[in-house]
Design a protein around this motif. Structure first.
Motif, PDB file in Angstrom:
ATOM      1  N   ASN A 118       0.809  -1.223   0.000  1.00  0.00           N
ATOM      2  CA  ASN A 118       0.000   0.000   0.000  1.00  0.00           C
ATOM      3  C   ASN A 118       0.841   1.271   0.000  1.00  0.00           C
ATOM      4  O   ASN A 118       0.311   2.371   0.157  1.00  0.00           O
ATOM      5  N   ILE A 119       2.155   1.147  -0.175  1.00  0.00           N
ATOM      6  CA  ILE A 119       3.032   2.312  -0.221  1.00  0.00           C
ATOM      7  C   ILE A 119       3.235   2.727  -1.675  1.00  0.00           C
ATOM      8  O   ILE A 119       3.682   1.926  -2.500  1.00  0.00           O
ATOM      9  N   LYS A 120       2.929   3.982  -2.002  1.00  0.00           N
ATOM     10  CA  LYS A 120       2.957   4.442  -3.383  1.00  0.00           C
ATOM     11  C   LYS A 120       4.058   5.467  -3.623  1.00  0.00           C
ATOM     12  O   LYS A 120       4.321   6.333  -2.786  1.00  0.00           O
ATOM     13  N   ASP A 121       4.676   5.366  -4.793  1.00  0.00           N
ATOM     14  CA  ASP A 121       5.628   6.363  -5.264  1.00  0.00           C
ATOM     15  C   ASP A 121       4.855   7.459  -5.999  1.00  0.00           C
ATOM     16  O   ASP A 121       3.653   7.324  -6.265  1.00  0.00           O
ATOM     17  N   ALA A 122       5.538   8.556  -6.347  1.00  0.00           N
ATOM     18  CA  ALA A 122       4.952   9.562  -7.229  1.00  0.00           C
ATOM     19  C   ALA A 122       4.760   8.937  -8.606  1.00  0.00           C
ATOM     20  O   ALA A 122       5.226   7.827  -8.871  1.00  0.00           O
ATOM     21  N   THR A 123       4.088   9.649  -9.501  1.00  0.00           N
ATOM     22  CA  THR A 123       3.846   9.131 -10.843  1.00  0.00           C
ATOM     23  C   THR A 123       4.554   9.996 -11.883  1.00  0.00           C
ATOM     24  O   THR A 123       4.865  11.163 -11.649  1.00  0.00           O
ATOM     25  N   PHE A 124       4.801   9.395 -13.044  1.00  0.00           N
ATOM     26  CA  PHE A 124       5.341  10.165 -14.162  1.00  0.00           C
ATOM     27  C   PHE A 124       4.335  11.230 -14.572  1.00  0.00           C
ATOM     28  O   PHE A 124       3.125  11.071 -14.416  1.00  0.00           O
ATOM     29  N   ASP A 125       4.836  12.301 -15.140  1.00  0.00           N
ATOM     30  CA  ASP A 125       3.944  13.303 -15.725  1.00  0.00           C
ATOM     31  C   ASP A 125       4.448  13.629 -17.121  1.00  0.00           C
ATOM     32  O   ASP A 125       5.368  12.986 -17.633  1.00  0.00           O
ATOM     33  N   ALA A 126       3.851  14.641 -17.736  1.00  0.00           N
ATOM     34  CA  ALA A 126       4.183  14.977 -19.120  1.00  0.00           C
ATOM     35  C   ALA A 126       5.625  15.450 -19.276  1.00  0.00           C
ATOM     36  O   ALA A 126       6.145  15.518 -20.397  1.00  0.00           O
ATOM     37  N   ARG A 127       6.296  15.761 -18.170  1.00  0.00           N
ATOM     38  CA  ARG A 127       7.664  16.274 -18.260  1.00  0.00           C
ATOM     39  C   ARG A 127       8.711  15.174 -18.257  1.00  0.00           C
ATOM     40  O   ARG A 127       9.897  15.452 -18.333  1.00  0.00           O
ATOM     41  N   VAL A 128       8.293  13.927 -18.152  1.00  0.00           N
ATOM     42  CA  VAL A 128       9.251  12.828 -18.164  1.00  0.00           C
ATOM     43  C   VAL A 128      10.028  12.848 -19.483  1.00  0.00           C
ATOM     44  O   VAL A 128       9.468  13.094 -20.546  1.00  0.00           O
TER      45      VAL A 128
END
Length: 361
Positions: free
Chosen positions: A161-171
């Motif tokens: 249940n531990i989540k990282d941040a997510t990619f966005d359009a700036r990847v």
């Protein structure tokens, strides 16, 4: 039983976890391509960091021997065959599985499908060991894509249940390349301690834990994809679901889109300096099965390792009795870390298959 995939390039995967070797034949690669063997070895090492904290105690070098299709340092255009020899097998650990099937594993299905003639050692042909040839093929495709400024990378988006941040359009490509150099790739590195705790806790209990991986493809131009049946989603997903333990795939916001109104889910097109882009990327860079030019984003759900050391209920397929099973052998408590390069590899294979005959890339 078929193990052939692809249309413009074709893969044939062969071998079992405890057979003398495993490998892959790749048809229709272009001739005259020089392969960076050091980079291929690096990708192979990412899948199975021998002796590492997130690897099974089984130690295999995963060194690939190319036996055809490569001569004088370049591809010949004939089928390229790579073989990986198995060495550190302990088949005796699986003697009890000849009749007793593991819960959560493919043992029962293979037993029924083959009429009891399946190779049960280490999971046989359904073992995660068979992802090594996929990583080899994917490493080749990654190099070919990189030559055209198309980059693929991923991160561990959750453990339990531990989540990282997510990619966005700036990847971008630099970010993805840097992530491939990390053993435990994360966007928010402060999540490592809590994720690692869950993995070590599962290990100490003789249990396992799953998670998710988010993957990105950047540099892909608009207009790639062959709907209906060779859309970007269908090509990538067909390979993703060939990876043992993958139980779910979503592109862009995926299931969240079902909760949105169209006004929020739609990605508004914009034009700046002659470049077309979208203000958001909820659809993961794909509309109608075709690329929009935005980063391709998708994530996959990796189930907990089926082979655990806790005693479980199961059956003896020969006697028909209900029995209890306590496994022996060497098993990962979390395969998410080792699955990261596998997910990238199959994405590279699928994308390259779509691009194989395009002159503009």
């Amino acid at each position: 039983m078929s193990t052939v995939w692809g249309s413009k390039i074709r893969l044939t995967v062969f071998g079992e976890s405890h057979s003398s070797a495993i490998g892959v034949v790749i048809d229709n690669l272009p001739s005259g391509i020089s392969l960076d063997m050091a980079e291929i070895e690096r990708e192979m090492a990412r899948r199975a960091p021998n002796g590492g904290e997130y690897s099974t105690p089984r130690t295999e070098a995963d060194k690939v021997e190319i036996v055809s299709g490569y001569f004088n340092g370049v591809t010949t255009g004939t089928p390229l065959c790579g073989i990986i020899y198995n060495s550190d097998t302990r088949s005796g650990d699986y003697d009890q599985l000849k009749e007793v099937v593991r819960p959560g594993h493919s043992d029962y299905g293979y037993y029924r499908k083959s009429g009891g003639n399946n190779d049960y050692r280490g999971g046989g042909h359904s073992s995660g060991r068979l992802t090594a040839p996929l990583v080899f093929a994917g490493a080749i495709c990654k190099q070919l894509l990189r030559n055209k400024a198309v980059y693929i990378g991923s991160h561990i988006s959750s453990i339990g249940n531990i989540k990282d941040a997510t990619f966005d359009a700036r990847v971008d490509g630099n970010m993805l390349e840097n992530l491939t150099k990390e053993v435990f790739p994360l966007i928010s590195t402060d999540k490592f301690a809590s994720m690692n705790y869950l993995i070590q806790e599962a290990r100490s209990e003789g249990d396992s834990i799953g998670g998710t991986i988010e993957c990105a493809v950047v540099g892909l131009p608009a207009g790639v994809g062959e709907p209906f049946f060779e859309s970007i989603e269908s090509k990538i997903a067909s390979l993703l679901f060939s990876v043992p333990a993958v139980k779910g795939v979503q592109f862009g916001k995926g299931y969240e889109l079902a909760k949105m109104k169209g006004s929020k889910a739609n990605d508004a097109f914009r034009c700046l300096g002659g470049r077309v882009f979208t203000a958001t990327n909820n659809n993961g860079g794909i509309l109608g099965g075709i690329s929009t030019g935005m980063p391709i984003l998708f994530d996959v759900a990796i189930k907990p390792t089926a082979s655990i050391f806790k005693e479980q209920d199961t059956i003896n397929v020969v006697t028909g009795e209900n029995v209890r099973l306590k496994l022996q052998g060497r098993h990962d408590s979390c395969i998410v870390v080792r699955a990261v390069p596998v997910i990238e590899a199959v994405a590279a294979i699928a994308i390259y298959d779509l691009l194989r005959d395009r002159e503009d890339i």
